[in-house]
Write an enzyme that holds these catalytic residues in place. Structure first.
Site, PDB file in Angstrom:
ATOM      1  N   SER A  69       0.797  -1.226   0.000  1.00 35.57           N
ATOM      2  CA  SER A  69       0.000   0.000   0.000  1.00 35.57           C
ATOM      3  C   SER A  69       0.834   1.282   0.000  1.00 35.57           C
ATOM      4  O   SER A  69       0.292   2.358  -0.229  1.00 35.57           O
ATOM      5  CB  SER A  69      -0.960   0.023   1.189  1.00 35.57           C
ATOM      6  OG  SER A  69      -0.265   0.231   2.401  1.00 35.57           O
ATOM      7  N   LYS A 106       0.901   4.184   6.994  1.00 30.99           N
ATOM      8  CA  LYS A 106       0.232   5.102   6.074  1.00 30.99           C
ATOM      9  C   LYS A 106       0.761   6.517   6.298  1.00 30.99           C
ATOM     10  O   LYS A 106       1.323   6.849   7.346  1.00 30.99           O
ATOM     11  CB  LYS A 106      -1.281   5.116   6.306  1.00 30.99           C
ATOM     12  CG  LYS A 106      -1.990   3.804   6.053  1.00 30.99           C
ATOM     13  CD  LYS A 106      -2.077   3.449   4.597  1.00 30.99           C
ATOM     14  CE  LYS A 106      -2.865   2.202   4.334  1.00 30.99           C
ATOM     15  NZ  LYS A 106      -2.129   0.959   4.532  1.00 30.99           N
TER      16      LYS A 106
END
Length: 149
Positions: A69, A106
């Site tokens: 990701s 993230k």
């Protein structure tokens, strides 16, 4: 440790060992990406990567990444992240987050009304954090260590 659907750890945590001198030879000379240089003639110092990469040793840990990701930020599956728990979360920083019992890495995007956990791969959706979520920012990523090849 949180595990994913395949019974595999999502992130693997490691602590640096500052009790041992793990110095590696440091070439005290710049390296050109062209004509070869006799680098052994310039080895004068040693570098301990634990001490070099950990600005705050008691608050630093290493995490192995599992997933894709964050590829747009240069963080790939299998990379090792140097993470500092003493740094403050801020907009734009890459963080290790524990959200609803699962770890993820993230980029933080702070809005006036909420927080988003932003992936760096268009195949993944942002995670909007609201009052129904339980979130802990475990630390801020300071370095990425990757294996080439």
């Amino acid at each position: 440790m949180p595990i994913d659907k395949n019974n595999k750890p999502k992130l693997t945590f490691y602590s640096p060992d500052f009790d041992k001198d793990t110095g590696l030879p440091l070439v005290d000379h710049s390296i050109k990406a062209g004509f070869p240089s006799p680098a052994l003639d310039f080895m004068e110092h040693a570098i301990d990567l634990n001490k070099h990469l950990a600005r705050n040793p008691l608050a630093t840990f290493y995490i192995k990444v599992d997933g894709s990701s964050m590829t747009g930020a240069g963080i790939d599956d299998g990379d090792m992240l140097v993470t500092d728990r003493s740094l403050e979360p801020a907009d734009g920083r890459i963080a290790i987050c524990l959200i609803d019992g699962e770890f993820t890495v993230k980029r933080l995007k702070l809005q006036t009304d909420c927080l988003y956990l932003m992936p760096e791969n268009p195949a993944y959706q942002p995670i909007k954090v609201n009052e129904d979520n339980q979130i802990i920012i475990w630390g801020i990523v300071t370095y990425v260590i990757k294996k080439i090849g």
